[in-house]
Design an enzyme around this catalytic site. Structure first.
Site, PDB file in Angstrom:
ATOM      1  N   GLY A  13      -7.505   7.989   2.801  1.00  0.00           N
ATOM      2  CA  GLY A  13      -6.975   7.389   2.228  1.00  0.00           C
ATOM      3  C   GLY A  13      -6.258   6.436   3.943  1.00  0.00           C
ATOM      4  N   CYS A  14      -5.370   5.360   3.441  1.00  0.00           N
ATOM      5  CA  CYS A  14      -4.799   4.560   4.907  1.00  0.00           C
ATOM      6  C   CYS A  14      -4.666   6.063   5.671  1.00  0.00           C
ATOM      7  CB  CYS A  14      -3.715   3.849   4.398  1.00  0.00           C
ATOM      8  SG  CYS A  14      -3.625   2.549   5.489  1.00  0.00           S
ATOM      9  N   TYR A  15      -5.638   4.844   7.025  1.00  0.00           N
ATOM     10  CA  TYR A  15      -5.476   5.964   7.919  1.00  0.00           C
ATOM     11  C   TYR A  15      -3.239   6.371   8.943  1.00  0.00           C
ATOM     12  CZ  TYR A  15      -7.296   2.143  10.871  1.00  0.00           C
ATOM     13  OH  TYR A  15      -7.527   0.786  11.098  1.00  0.00           O
TER      14      TYR A  15
END
Length: 185
Positions: A13-15
């Protein structure tokens, strides 16, 4: 014991959240396990667009995944532990999605540095699927969608995206622990 690659990349997902959970939380459990980490983009396709911008990746047309590129201090000691931890803080059953974040760039992906990393990752993934099937752990879905493939070219994100949640502790993060310790089968 084989010589595992010291490098891998994880898409969860979002890093920003991936970086926070690995660099801060994993290292609280396993001090000095990570030599370095950097957020950026990687594609399973060797012929993908080179050096894409964040905005371009967010269109979903580049084939890149938001990843955290990690270098270990001692991969033989920490690699399997990190793969288990990776599955603890994101949902591997929601294809191309983590919480509110939807798109191919948010895929659950393990980019491995060698065949032994691939073997270990597959074994841990299979073990987790058994735990889902036996209801020892639960996620939104019932089938793991995490992909495992060889590492390709890594493109670092802009500096303002590096260590984002360390600099902005109240910043957006869609990750959460689904369980705090790896269950026994």
């Amino acid at each position: 014991m084989t010589n595992l690659s010291k490098i891998l990349a994880l898409g969860a997902g979002c890093y920003w959240g991936t970086e926070k959970y690995v660099v801060k939380d994993f290292q609280q459990r396993f001090p000095n396990s990570i030599a370095s980490a950097s957020v950026g983009f990687m594609s399973p396709d060797q012929n993908a667009v080179a050096n894409p911008s964040y905005e371009y990746v967010c269109t979903g047309s580049t084939g890149h995944v938001e990843v955290l590129r990690i270098e270990f201090n001692d991969p033989e000691k920490y690699f399997e532990e990190l793969i288990k931890f990776f599955f603890m803080f994101h949902d591997p059953t929601t294809k191309n999605r983590q919480g509110n974040d939807v798109g191919t760039q948010y895929a659950s992906w393990i980019f491995v540095g060698d065949d032994e990393q691939s073997r270990i990752s597959s074994r841990v993934k299979d073990e987790l699927q058994q735990m889902i099937d036996s209801k020892k752990v639960s996620y939104f879905g019932n089938t793991i969608t995490t992909e495992i493939s060889p590492m390709n070219e890594f493109y670092p994100a802009h500096e303002e995206h590096q260590e984002y949640l360390m600099k902005n502790p109240n910043g957006y993060c869609n990750h959460q622990y689904h369980f705090s310790e790896w269950p026994l089968l």
